[in-house]
Write an enzyme that holds these catalytic residues in place. Structure first.
Site: not given
Length: 612
Positions: A257, A328, A391
């Site tokens: 990230e 997410y 993720e």
């Protein structure tokens, strides 16, 4: 001319009236969601009303005359097309992620060698067993955001002498769980390791020396010069720390990230760092290492476009295998990492699954931005780069954590099981694009498969979906067409729906959710006769009776497993660890080479189909 009798006319008229009434019922059942939302906020009342309506419609269908054909008695159709392969489903899309965060490592994975909790060299036995049960192929560590503040040297040597350091998540890290403990965890599970390297706070030298420490063979190495062979110093240090043989790590994340906690870089700044870190590293195998570059926050296509342009401005061939993508699904349409894991209404349910299904857009958008679309021009020497969704999962706000010190732990319900199935089916439908994916995280965190506190352990509904989808691994994904009424998303008018990891990468409003979705694959074994079909019915109260057909083939037998519960809020906890668990699916015998199956409300189903 032969005329119909009054009785015959009456029968035909009654049959047509019945058919029209049945069609109206289906129409009303499809569009009444917003009306009922205005009538009442009590989901139980809505559920009872819908169930009663469904029963009435079923009874009406049974009373209809023989003029109603069999096709009118089903709600949906699935056609699998074996002759249209997509690609081999990589087993590594079922990978996992752990990080020094809250109770993930300390208590979830590491309990210590002297703990009364069953362990193997300090590693929780139940965690090992859980990961073995789902045949975890890859485990990613040490982060996450933690990775770019982590010095891998701190986790070496005598455990009691390792320095305690401030970790990223406002917690002190004892470093009792370090590189060797992680590698031992992978060996016990039987999985490969995926290391996330620190690019924000460590120089490129530390990166290539970490590779050397992990992969240099034991014993004297050829010098490739006039100097005599001798042992590598870092391999010797590794042996002194307990592991003589190399770890042979081939999958490396070059930072994490970097657009945010990994350095707040621009794509151009990160491209320069990536080139510097990967220009030269020691190689001990004929197979090149798999380097994964930091990709976008959610659907931030601008990051990917600019990154690839900057990476290939230099004419040297880049050592790039994969692009990391993080997506997410927030429990709230308007705020990231918000909403409640347990206290949600029907509108929240449909909205979360709708935004979760946007993973498909994330995959296709970045595949195109990387230049992998057929006919799209590439920079000289640019290989096809795969997507690594390392993720993903549902991320809620505070309220269901095991205890205050278990930062970001959250409960997991049937809703999360549905999101898991939807996500995996997207990966299968894009098996040619997605090579690796890692759920975040395996234990005591976001979208976990297991919750553990002291000697108490429970498996979540997500665990069961991982296990149910095992037959897809390594199989050939094939195209499948799903025809079913869509479900309106009551929160689809939210001005800017949350996507990715923050306000960046926000997504346009999406106003409907597929009423039935899934994927199909044909096993590599069995001469193409064994097919796996996975299906998610996200509707809270409506069972979906479906006709399933295989184009160009007939079904000779079918069986299955279904995960469903009386209430989508149902979940497993330490008191009721088996509140949600799979059961055998009642599949009728094939008729005419097809099968009819009713997918229960809010369910995940896998069907094993044998072709004639």
């Amino acid at each position: 001319m032969q005329y119909l009798t009054y009785f015959q006319v009456s029968v035909v008229f009654a049959s047509l009236l019945t058919l029209a009434h049945f069609a109206y019922r289906l129409y009303a059942q499809f569009f009444r969601r917003r009306t009922f939302t205005q009538m009442t906020e009590n989901s139980t009342s809505r559920r009872k009303f819908l169930q009663a309506s469904a029963l009435a419609a079923s009874a009406l269908a049974l009373r209809s005359s023989s003029l109603l054909s069999q096709s009118s008695q089903v709600d949906a159709h699935i056609e699998v097309i074996p002759e249209e392969p997509i690609g081999t489903i990589s087993p590594e899309i079922y990978s996992h992620f752990i990080e020094q965060l809250g109770g993930v490592i300390y208590d979830g994975v590491w309990v210590g060698e002297n703990s009364k909790i069953p362990n193997q060299g300090g590693i929780r036995t139940s965690f090992i067993e859980m990961m073995r049960a789902v045949q975890a192929p890859v485990l990613r560590w040490p982060g996450g955001c933690f990775a770019d503040s982590y010095d891998w040297h701190d986790g070496l040597g005598v455990r009691e002498k390792r320095p305690a350091r401030a970790g990223f998540w406002d917690q002190q890290d004892s470093n009792h769980y370090g590189l060797h403990e992680f590698m031992r965890t992978c060996r016990l599970i039987g999985c490969k390791s995926y290391l996330a390297a620190n690019v924000r706070t460590q120089p490129a030298r530390d990166f290539y020396q970490e590779i050397e420490y992990c992969n240099a063979p034991a014993g004297d190495l050829p010098s490739n010069s006039a100097a005599p062979p001798q042992a590598d110093a870092l391999a010797t240090l590794r042996a002194a720390n307990g592991d003589r043989e190399p770890f042979n790590v081939d999958l490396w994340g070059v930072g994490n990230e970097s657009w945010g906690c990994g350095g707040n870089m621009t794509p151009e700044e990160y491209a320069a760092a990536y080139r510097r870190y990967t220009t030269w590293v020691p190689s001990y195998s004929k197979d090149p290492l798999r380097f994964v570059a930091v990709g976008p926050n959610g659907d931030d296509v601008d990051w990917t476009t600019r990154l690839f342009k900057a990476l290939y401005e230099n004419p040297e061939r880049r050592h790039l295998w994969g692009l990391s993508v993080h997506y997410y699904t927030s429990g709230s349409a308007a705020r990231f990492a918000d909403g409640d894991a347990l206290k949600f209404n029907d509108d929240d349910h449909y909205d979360l699954l709708t935004r979760g299904s946007l993973m498909e857009k994330v995959v296709t958008d970045h595949w195109a931005a990387m230049g992998n679309v057929k006919g799209q021009p590439k920079s000289p020497g640019q290989p096809d780069v795969k997507l690594v969704v390392d993720e993903w999962g549902a991320w809620y706000g505070k309220g269901t954590e095991l205890a205050p010190e278990y930062n970001l732990s959250q409960q997991s319900t049937m809703r999360d099981a549905l999101l898991t199935g939807i996500t995996f089916d997207i990966f299968h439908r894009h098996a040619d694009k997605v090579a690796v994916a890692a759920v975040a995280q395996s234990v005591n965190c976001i979208h976990s498969l297991m919750l553990a506190q002291g000697d108490k352990v429970t498996l979540t509904p997500t665990f069961h979906v991982f296990k149910m989808y095992l037959p897809h691994r390594g199989a050939k994904a094939v195209r499948a067409e799903f025809t079913a009424p869509a479900i309106p998303n009551p929160l689809g008018n939210t001005p800017i729906q949350v996507g990715g990891n923050s306000y960046i990468g926000a997504l346009p409003p999406v106003k409907s959710l597929a009423g039935l979705s899934g994927s199909a694959s044909i096993s590599a074994n069995g001469n193409g006769k064994q097919l796996t079909l996975s299906v998610v019915n996200p509707h809270l109260s409506r069972p979906v009776t479906t006709e399933i057909a295989i184009r160009g083939a007939s079904i000779s037998a079918a069986s299955g497993t279904v995960l469903a519960s009386h209430d989508v809020h149902d979940h497993n906890d330490f008191v009721r660890p088996d509140a949600v668990k799979p059961a055998a699916a009642a599949v009728a015998s094939p008729s005419g080479g097809k099968i009819h199956y009713t997918f229960p409300p809010a369910s995940v189903t896998t069907l094993t189909i044998t072709l004639a």
